[in-house]
Enzyme design. Structure first.
Site, PDB file in Angstrom:
ATOM      1  CD  GLU A  20      56.578  31.282  52.059  1.00  0.00           C
ATOM      2  OE1 GLU A  20      57.672  30.908  52.523  1.00  0.00           O
ATOM      3  OE2 GLU A  20      56.452  31.697  50.884  1.00  0.00           O
ATOM      4  CG  HIS A  77      53.796  26.883  42.297  1.00  0.00           C
ATOM      5  ND1 HIS A  77      54.965  26.178  42.360  1.00  0.00           N
ATOM      6  CD2 HIS A  77      54.117  28.167  42.613  1.00  0.00           C
ATOM      7  CE1 HIS A  77      55.960  27.000  42.685  1.00  0.00           C
ATOM      8  NE2 HIS A  77      55.473  28.203  42.837  1.00  0.00           N
TER       9      HIS A  77
END
Lengths: 329, 323
Positions: free
Chosen positions: A63, A132
């Site tokens: 990321e 998540h």
């Protein structure tokens, strides 16, 4: 009127990406599993075949690298659209987003521009639990230099994403996972708009319900139930948290005299506080007939069990209950 | 020492001029700070002039660099106007970043300097991103990415070097190993004997060179640039060097010895290159002295000019956050 048809929120996002890539060579996509796989939620399905692997670039699970490479490419004139597979993973890339993308234009005296978009599926409701499922908008809302967009429907998603890609600033585009399959009337062809403007989604006279993303749908359902109880609720879809359209909110509350803010992220430090403060600091304060109320997520991570998960974020009945309490004064 | 025979008089003069300009610039701002005329903090690269000068000497017009918190040398070597740099350090509206950036955030985009960066390793992914854009556009330009030994232990280093490798991006990673990340000796921060070994793990060439030898740095970078321009991908060059001054203005030098500092001062890259150039007949001693003297005078004039620049105001400052 331009031709329109019913498509999903995910399809509307894909159309915006497709249109932008077709019309501007400098637009390219980057992210984890966005190519053959089509992205974790299928948003980029088919774009690899159409634009090739250089412009629909599958990345390693990195990321920092994804966001940082987008920043660097944007600095030299590209318009990258990077994807975080889940908005939670933005935590890995916070330096590149908040210290780099957001600051370079100001820090370098106005000479640099970072025209990039960071797309990220956000929110709860899929049973994917704490890492998540969270809503991260409040983390980012205190960072000048970022724009933050949270569309609630397919038509807005297309117009806002088109505007975000064309914008010369870094834009975080948060897509609620529960909205991907929702359908709406969407115009054929490219159009852009909505960045920095809230919209009155449902007019009413008694209470202003200010919300964004998936909560708009719960607020609209609540407005339906409230109607049966004789309460005429107005629903404001904020659409972009930064820049925030304060005047639409203040205008609505000046009319209704009551404010209820609804968001999925936890109450403390949530963006609802900013909305409430905006109203109490404005001329609308003089029109308030009841204390401002907030309905927000509980002070917990998102749990996995479906009943617990549902219970920690606002539901239609929570909104109805709060509105009734406000009206009861 | 790198091969001095490959240099002509003009190149030698240019290299020495750049090195002395960096040295005199930093000595001058150190002095301004000591006299209370400069505000904030700064990170001096005195003793490290060879890596900035040598690496950038290997570049051409249109190539890019990214820099670090210790970035004055990179900026000067990439062709910056020292008056605008000084104005920036003095917080003037006339500075490179209109007094918003300061020492740690100078960018000179017109010259291809994508900016100094206050976050250790922050500019490594940015360099890879610029390189990706160049590759995607079919350009043969390259990016030189400077960072220190401390940055090599950040996650951003790993992610960016790996992605640069898999996509064969035209970027040259120059690790200026000045032996300390603030107070942490690099030998205590890693369990390997050379940081350049890490290139093996990503699948591209890595080398460790004498970072106080400007010719060696230039030659190594030229090879890496050639490789990058021809589409073969990145290279990691570890330049062993040393900062004579502390990490920043708060440093008391408690973590290193006077003897160590003296040992490295004796390996001063700027005086060393002057001697080599004189010995090779590329310039005479008087010319070498003139170069140092002219650099000092140029900086002194630039300080006067920079100090007379206008101060910024808060008027409209919130409108500057967004493009």
């Amino acid at each position: 009127m331009p031709e329109a048809r019913s498509i999903t929120y995910a399809e509307a996002i894909r159309e915006a990406l497709d249109d932008a890539m077709a019309s501007d060579e400098s637009v390219f996509l980057m992210g984890e599993d966005i190519g053959v796989y089509g992205g974790a939620f299928g948003v980029t399905t088919g774009l690899l075949q159409k634009y090739g692997a250089d412009r629909v670039r599958d990345t390693p699970i990195s990321e920092i690298g994804i966001v940082g490479i987008a920043v660097g490419a944007a600095l030299v004139g590209m318009r990258p659209v990077a994807e975080m597979q889940f908005s939670d993973f933005t935590a890995n890339a916070m330096d590149q987003l908040c210290n780099q993308a957001a600051k370079l234009h100001f820090m370098y005296g106005g000479k640099a521009q970072v025209p990039m978009v960071l797309r990220a599926p956000t929110g709860s409701g899929t049973g994917a639990a704490a890492q998540h499922s969270q809503s991260i908008e409040s983390w980012l809302a205190n960072v000048p230099g970022l724009k933050i967009v949270m569309p609630s429907n397919a038509a807005d998603a297309k117009g806002l994403l088109t505007a975000a890609i064309a914008d010369p600033n870094p834009v975080v585009f948060l897509e609620h996972k529960l909205l991907y399959k929702t359908k709406g009337e969407v115009e054929v062809g490219s159009y852009s708009g909505g960045l920095g403007s809230a919209v009155v989604t449902h007019e009413g006279r008694d209470v202003s319900i200010v919300c964004w993303s998936a909560m708009v749908h719960k607020a609209l359902a609540a407005a339906g139930s409230l109607k049966d109880q004789g309460i005429d609720a107005e629903v404001i879809d904020v659409r972009t948290l930064r820049p925030l359209d304060r005047s639409t909110i203040v205008g609505s509350v000046s009319k209704t005299g009551r404010l209820l803010v609804v968001h999925e992220s936890p109450l403390t430090g949530g963006f609802g506080g900013e909305i409430a403060a905006t109203v109490t600091e404005s001329d609308a304060f003089d029109f308030l007939e009841a204390p401002v109320k907030r309905v927000a997520g509980l002070e917990t991570p998102i749990p996995s069990n479906p009943e617990l998960e549902k219970g920690v974020v606002p539901q239609e009945e929570d909104i109805v209950k709060a509105a009734v309490e406000i009206l009861a004064g | 020492m790198g091969n001095v025979v490959e240099l002509n008089r003009e190149e030698a003069t240019e290299l020495l001029t750049t090195m002395w300009t960096i040295r005199r610039f930093e000595e001058a701002v150190d002095d301004l700070f000591a006299r209370g005329l400069l505000h904030g903090t700064m990170h001096l690269s005195i003793g490290q002039e060879a890596s900035a000068t040598g690496a950038i000497a290997a570049l051409e017009q249109g190539d890019y660099i990214t820099s670090t918190h210790r970035g004055h040398g990179h900026c000067i070597a990439k062709g910056a106007d020292v008056t605008l740099m000084l104005a920036e350090l003095l917080g003037k509206e006339s500075g490179y970043c209109r007094g918003r950036g300061g020492s740690m955030h100078i960018a000179d985009l017109d010259a291809g300097n994508l900016g100094a960066n206050g976050i250790v390793a922050g500019s490594i992914p940015i360099a890879a991103g610029a390189a990706l854009a160049l590759k995607q556009r079919g350009s043969d330009r390259v990016v030189v990415c400077f960072f220190g030994d401390g940055a090599a232990n950040e996650g951003a280093f790993h992610e960016a070097l790996n992605m640069a490798a898999i996509w064969k991006l035209p970027v040259i990673f120059i690790c200026e190993n000045n032996h300390y990340g603030m107070s942490m000796a690099w030998t205590k921060a890693v369990a390997i004997d050379r940081l350049s070994r890490r290139a093996d793990a990503y699948g591209f060439p890595g080398m460790t060179i004498d970072g106080n030898d400007v010719i060696a740095v230039k030659e190594a970078t030229e090879r890496a640039v050639k490789r990058a321009r021809s589409g073969e991908g990145p290279t990691l060059i570890e330049c062993l060097t040393y900062r004579h001054k502390g990490h920043s203005k708060s440093d008391q030098n408690l973590y290193r010895t006077r003897e160590e500092i003296k040992e490295w001062r004796d390996k001063d890259p700027t005086q060393r290159f002057a001697r080599v150039a004189i010995d090779a007949g590329l310039m005479d001693a008087a010319t070498a002295e003139d170069i140092a003297e002219e650099a000092e005078q140029r900086i002194a004039r630039a300080i006067e000019e920079a100090r007379s620049g206008p101060d910024p105001t808060l008027v409209g400052i919130e409108d500057e956050t967004y493009a």
